[in-house]
Design an enzyme around this catalytic site. Sequence first.
Site: not given
Length: 702
Positions: A121-122
């Site tokens: 996600e990051d």
Amino acid sequence: MSAEATNPEARPEALPELRRRGRTRLDLRRLGRAALLGPTPRDRLPDAIGHVAEAHRAHHPDADLSILRRAYLLAETSHRGQMRKSGEPYITHPLAVTLILAELGAETTTLTASLLHDTVEDTDVTLDQVREEFGDEVCFIVDGVTKVEKIDYGAAAEPETFRKMLVATGNDVRVMSIKLADRLHNMRTLGVMRPEKQARIAKVTRDVLIPLAERLGVQALKTELEDLVFAILHPEEYEHTRALIAAHAGERDPLPGIADSVRAVLREAGIAAEVVVRPRHFVSVHRISLKRGELRGSDFGRLLVLVGENADCYAVLGELHTCFTPVISEFKDFIASPKFNLYQSLHTAFATSEGPTTHVAEVIVRTRQMHRVAEAGVVALGNPYTSPQQAESADQIAAADCEEERVDPTRPGWLSRLLDWQQSAPDPDTFWDVLRSELAQDREITVFRADGGTLGLPAGASCIDAAYAQYGEAAHGCIGARVNGRLTSLSSRLSDGDTVQLLLAHDASSGPTADWLDHAKTPAARIAVSSWLESHPDGARPADAAPRAPLSVIGLRSGGGNAVADLPDATVRLAGCCTPVPPDAVEGFVVRGGAVTVHRVHCATVAQMRAVGRTPVAVHWRATADCRVTLLAESFGRPHLLADLTEAIAREGVEVVSATVEPPVEQRVRHSYTLQLPDATGLPALMRAMRDVPGVYDVSRA
């Protein structure tokens, strides 16, 4: 980034109760320094995951930690340079989440995915890289926890993220375990956020995450989340409760002395048990104060009794109820009837005196295995797909082998219902509203189908909910139900353990009415009914007839048939309210005009006559076998039904004296027949023949 954080010391008052329990807390500054040191030699674990390794080995002594080392190194290098809002290295967040799960006893695959849960996600790490390095299981879990892109979904990103996680949870419950631990750490470190954002996150936690933690049985996470949400959303009540707990801390606590008495009783009875005092968490103290008003010393905690076997639980219960004064209203047996979230325990309470003061102590009795499941829920059960031969530890083997305490956590009834109805709710706002409504139901019942299967439904569900749970869209044609053998309306509420038989019309044009929405409780039923009504704006059912008057059955006829009263020259009549026939047990009563009316002895009129002091008259049957009886037939409306019923009656050699057909109501029709039978013994066969007519679902005597 997915985590909002601050230094936990910024709110030292947030969790005093957890500190009293002695739960390990992460030193985020130390972990941050360790994370910044970079890679470590391949022959030892990085210092930063020493806490995780220690907690994991406590539950799984033989676990292979090498995969955790590789997962940490990937997470640390990919998150390097990212900081939390508190200014700490971002790697401290996945480390803290992983430690929470390790303390609950999660197995290695869960911890591996937890360390990596924000990488896709990051960071620049892809799912293909995770799959190649750690396998399909870890990849699936990481993907399940990863949020959908806000740039693609806009305002719908949050509900669609939860939809994605719930669908993934249907295949692997460990997805939601990581999400719950992730939210717990974010809630612990929420202080740097703006108050309005704290409130928004707390409300989602209250409405969605806490109910999910309850349903998955993870009480350790649920109780702490409740306290954190309580502090943010209800600060005044929280401060009042904190003041109550602080004031109690300075007073003498009666529970340790009561615990000593319980230990002595169990020791004398030869029951090996561990007795501990469990302080209530903040929300529990608040609830008990609302319930009881002024709190006593024993209200701030409960006694927990841990034993080895199920039978020992009941032995402990017997000793407590024998040696102390039990409070019977507080007894609950969740061992014989476990909760739908795997929870098993005995709950009781007893009163004991200390000088002039009487204390009431609440007690929870459970085995150690039940305790692990009660605290950690599905997390304590490890990999739901692990066979006993593949289990990593004795605890996992016990969980895999214990069929009584280990229900497959991946598809409990509530989750199956949720996964079914979410497919019919493509609109994100509808999904979000219905999800919160569904999760607000805090109890589940089990009802039995006529074919022997079972249905899991929320408490308060009606026959309409059962119909859609069993038949899906085919339930549009449902026109009634039998509950425990008795005909009832679709709006009737079901209770735990009921047996329900749903009656479907054969008319393809049948459909629900708008008032079904007043009685449907499950999202699946409400969505299906609403969709049908939208696609049929003019409706398909004929308008209901006016409310029908009470059925007027032909009775109180002249002549008593085969009945003879022990009263000379009296006229005998058979009562129309119960239509007695040989060989029914009967009684007679003299009515106006000197006639004797004959009733079955169990008729309600007999009780009324006796209540007003009327003297019964003895009645017997003549030797002749012919008789007259009135039967009621309930059926679906269809062409030629009356002709088919009268033909079935004629085939049994029975004469139809009179027949009445009432106007249909919701496609159900009631018939009444007064029949002359040549032999009373043929009545059961006649009623069976009438029930065999297609469309007839009940035949009874008037």
